[in-house]
Design an enzyme around this catalytic site. Sequence first.
Site, PDB file in Angstrom:
ATOM      1  N   GLY A   1      43.032  42.989  32.984  1.00 28.77           N
ATOM      2  CA  GLY A   1      43.098  43.968  33.961  1.00 28.77           C
ATOM      3  C   GLY A   1      43.276  45.265  33.295  1.00 28.77           C
ATOM      4  O   GLY A   1      43.613  45.486  32.174  1.00 28.77           O
TER       5      GLY A   1
ATOM      6  N   LEU B   1      46.295  46.874  27.257  1.00 26.91           N
ATOM      7  CA  LEU B   1      45.337  47.778  26.626  1.00 26.91           C
ATOM      8  C   LEU B   1      45.819  49.075  26.173  1.00 26.91           C
ATOM      9  O   LEU B   1      45.427  49.644  25.286  1.00 26.91           O
ATOM     10  CB  LEU B   1      44.175  47.807  27.333  1.00 26.91           C
ATOM     11  CG  LEU B   1      43.408  46.643  27.726  1.00 26.91           C
ATOM     12  CD1 LEU B   1      42.174  46.814  28.681  1.00 26.91           C
ATOM     13  CD2 LEU B   1      42.945  45.813  26.311  1.00 26.91           C
TER      14      LEU B   1
ATOM     15  N   GLU C   1      49.644  45.071  36.614  1.00 21.45           N
ATOM     16  CA  GLU C   1      48.616  46.551  36.843  1.00 21.45           C
ATOM     17  C   GLU C   1      49.483  47.375  37.825  1.00 21.45           C
ATOM     18  O   GLU C   1      49.370  48.512  37.876  1.00 21.45           O
ATOM     19  CB  GLU C   1      47.490  46.102  37.215  1.00 21.45           C
ATOM     20  CG  GLU C   1      46.548  45.095  36.323  1.00 21.45           C
ATOM     21  CD  GLU C   1      46.798  45.733  34.781  1.00 21.45           C
ATOM     22  OE1 GLU C   1      46.603  46.943  34.759  1.00 21.45           O
ATOM     23  OE2 GLU C   1      46.536  44.994  33.841  1.00 21.45           O
TER      24      GLU C   1
HETATM   25 ZN   LIG Z   1      48.996  47.211  30.962  1.00 15.78          ZN
END
Ligand SMILES: [Zn+2]
Length: 179
Positions: A46, A100, A142
Amino acid sequence: MAILPIVEVPDPRLRQISQPVEGVDDDLRRLIDDMFETMYAAPGIGLAAIQVGVPKRVLVIDLQEPEEEGGDPVRDPRVFVNPEIVAESDNEVPYNEGCLSVPDQYAEVDRPDRIRARWLDRDGVAHDEEIDGLLAVCLQHEMDHLNGILFIDHLSRLKREMLLKKLTKQRREQGKRAA
Ligand SMILES: [Zn+2]
């Protein structure tokens, strides 16, 4: 398409509130394509636009779940423009989350196991669906990014500090190796 640099903690852009998208057009679709390419290359499941420095309410998700256990991942790209959660279950489940923007760090976060969400897709078509399982976890993670929230904000202060310390140490070691 292009792989974009991913914004990482403690970059203040990750704390920004992203703005609603006014219209789904070719420029937005180009951003969406770049976000997918960036996410697949990372690799991740995501990505929110703010993670590539764009403060717009856009997310891409692809759980890449194999059809059978141990099989090859099957691509299933999903786009969420201006997503909103309209209902959520009282039952929370833990999931070991990563991000990330907080590289290589994982921690268990509790979130509602089932949500009802509304969003627009890459063609500007409106959706209103009930979502559960990993997609519900990922969408909530997200969507937090759109409001400047990271998964580490859901942890106790002690856990969060330990995790950020580990990240700093890891970056220092990587820097040494690169030097
Ligand atoms: Zn994240």
